[in-house]
Design an enzyme around this catalytic site. Structure first.
Site, PDB file in Angstrom:
ATOM      1  N   THR A  12       1.145  -1.365   0.071  1.00 58.11           N
ATOM      2  CA  THR A  12      -0.024  -0.266  -0.075  1.00 58.11           C
ATOM      3  C   THR A  12       1.099   0.914   0.218  1.00 58.11           C
ATOM      4  O   THR A  12       0.442   2.433  -0.703  1.00 58.11           O
ATOM      5  CB  THR A  12      -0.931   0.112   1.368  1.00 58.11           C
ATOM      6  OG1 THR A  12      -2.366  -1.046   0.696  1.00 58.11           O
ATOM      7  CG2 THR A  12      -1.634   1.107   1.479  1.00 58.11           C
ATOM      8  N   ASP A  89      -0.411  -7.542   4.239  1.00 60.86           N
ATOM      9  CA  ASP A  89      -0.817  -7.848   3.952  1.00 60.86           C
ATOM     10  C   ASP A  89       0.355  -9.773   4.511  1.00 60.86           C
ATOM     11  O   ASP A  89      -0.601 -10.596   5.738  1.00 60.86           O
ATOM     12  CB  ASP A  89      -1.904  -8.827   2.877  1.00 60.86           C
ATOM     13  CG  ASP A  89      -3.168  -7.243   2.100  1.00 60.86           C
ATOM     14  OD1 ASP A  89      -3.297  -6.969   4.094  1.00 60.86           O
ATOM     15  OD2 ASP A  89      -3.340  -7.602   1.774  1.00 60.86           O
ATOM     16  N   GLN A 276      -4.161 -21.971  18.189  1.00 62.03           N
ATOM     17  CA  GLN A 276      -5.657 -20.841  17.597  1.00 62.03           C
ATOM     18  C   GLN A 276      -5.716 -19.266  18.184  1.00 62.03           C
ATOM     19  O   GLN A 276      -5.668 -18.429  17.704  1.00 62.03           O
ATOM     20  CB  GLN A 276      -7.443 -21.076  17.322  1.00 62.03           C
ATOM     21  CG  GLN A 276      -7.505 -22.182  16.275  1.00 62.03           C
ATOM     22  CD  GLN A 276      -8.768 -23.218  16.242  1.00 62.03           C
ATOM     23  OE1 GLN A 276      -9.472 -22.449  16.516  1.00 62.03           O
ATOM     24  NE2 GLN A 276      -8.673 -24.488  16.031  1.00 62.03           N
ATOM     25  N   CYS A 277      -5.244 -19.364  19.871  1.00 64.75           N
ATOM     26  CA  CYS A 277      -4.858 -18.728  20.480  1.00 64.75           C
ATOM     27  C   CYS A 277      -4.472 -17.467  20.011  1.00 64.75           C
ATOM     28  O   CYS A 277      -3.119 -18.104  19.453  1.00 64.75           O
ATOM     29  CB  CYS A 277      -4.854 -18.778  21.572  1.00 64.75           C
ATOM     30  SG  CYS A 277      -6.497 -20.179  22.098  1.00 64.75           S
TER      31      CYS A 277
END
Ligand code: ASP
Length: 340
Positions: A12, A89, A276-277
């Protein structure tokens, strides 16, 4: 005069919106340069190397990591520090990959970018680039670089790259390292947190350029259709399966799931368990729902991020013999994981 190599990959920071569609598109480095006259005011020599076509970081893959790692390796002796301008990203993936590919670093490699393009008046890009360059040139009284690892500079904070994740698509504070403290903070002065900095035990830079993509990544969820997933898990086409599990490394005890994992390991595959935490670590065996993993030899990924786990697996497959990979995955190589 200290020398910094600035590598422009896209993102960006160097984009402008397309007159017809309004979508952001990449422009070359001249566009960026025109908006940051400050680059010429540094008491430093800044040399620029740019991708022929600057990319949105969603397009970045291991071949681009190879290009970046080889540019840094070729320029290693001639420069004091390296700053990589990169889309946000996938910045954490690139930073993690480079940390394994450039082991033995004694000079800074800092990735940065922005959430708003450089041509927008409120851009965060200017401050990010300027401070990243300043940090990449920072050295102590003996002339040694203060930072000797791969890091991400964003919105006043310097993060260890292989501990980082992109956590916001719209705030300027786009990155975090929930399992590791900051390396430095830029306020009126740059404050370095020396106790958090990585120091390599290696005597010289040991670059590698090859990664192997035979890795699968499954984020577990309640009701996951195991039969559909099973079709993709074929050894030897897949060599390492990364499971992103619940809490401290737990999973459902569905027999079809357990049989599938057992079979994959029996054939020679490796399974790495990460959580996943956002923060905290896998502790296999803490609950009944992770004892099966312990039993069949699933490797605990402790507090590895998904980005650090995926790139570590790719590195291990391409650069280590089969019998050394499990030990490598569970060890702390470049500060990416807390052991014990
Ligand atoms: N899509 C952009 C990229 O990653 C987002 C950014 O740079 O902030 O290249």
């Amino acid at each position: 005069m200290r020398k910094i190599l600035l590598i422009y990959t896209g993102g960006t920071i160097g984009m402008i919106s397309n007159a017809q569609s309004g979508a952001l598109e990449s422009l070359d480095f001249a566009h960026l340069n025109a908006h940051i006259p400050e680059l010429n005011r540094f008491d430093l020599e800044i040399e620029v190397k740019s991708f022929d076509t600057p990319l949105d970081s969603s397009e970045i893959n291991p071949l681009h990591w190879k290009v970046i790692a080889s540019w840094i390796t070729e320029a290693y002796d001639a420069f004091d520090g390296f700053v990589i301008l990169h889309g946000t990203d996938t910045m954490s993936y690139t930073g993690s990959a480079l940390s394994y590919m450039l082991q033995g670093l004694r000079k800074p490699v800092i990735l940065t970018g922005s959430q708003l393009p450089i041509g927008i008046i409120r851009t965060d890009g200017k401050e990010n680039i300027i401070t990243a360059i300043e940090m990449a040139a920072a050295h102590n009284e003996n002339g040694e670089a203060i930072l000797q690892e791969v890091a991400i500079y964003f919105e006043s904070s310097l993060f260890r790259a292989n501990r980082s994740s992109k956590i916001s698509a719209h705030q300027f504070r786009a990155f975090a390292t929930p399992n590791y403290p900051l390396l430095a903070m830029a306020g009126v002065q740059i404050e370095w947190y020396k106790e958090n900095l990585f120091r390599t035990p290696l005597l010289e830079l040991q670059s590698v350029f090859e990664l192997d993509k035979r890795v699968l990544f499954w984020q577990l969820f309640p009701g996951m259709p195991i039969d559909l997933y099973a079709k993709s898990l074929e050894f030897p086409q897949v060599q390492i399966l990364i499971l992103e599990t619940f809490g401290v490394g737990n999973a459902f005890s569905e027999p079809a799931f357990q049989a599938l994992l057992q079979e994959f390991i029996t054939k020679g595959g490796l399974i790495l368990n990460i959580t996943q935490c956002q923060s905290g670590a896998v502790q296999q065996g803490a609950y009944q729902t992770s004892t099966f993993f312990e039993k069949i030899g699933v490797i605990s990924g402790a507090d590895l991020t998904a980005e650090a786990a995926l790139t570590k697996a790719m590195y291990a497959l391409a650069n280590l013999p089969q019998q050394q990979r499990a030990a490598f995955l569970k060890s702390n190589i470049v500060g990416e994981l807390s052991v014990g």
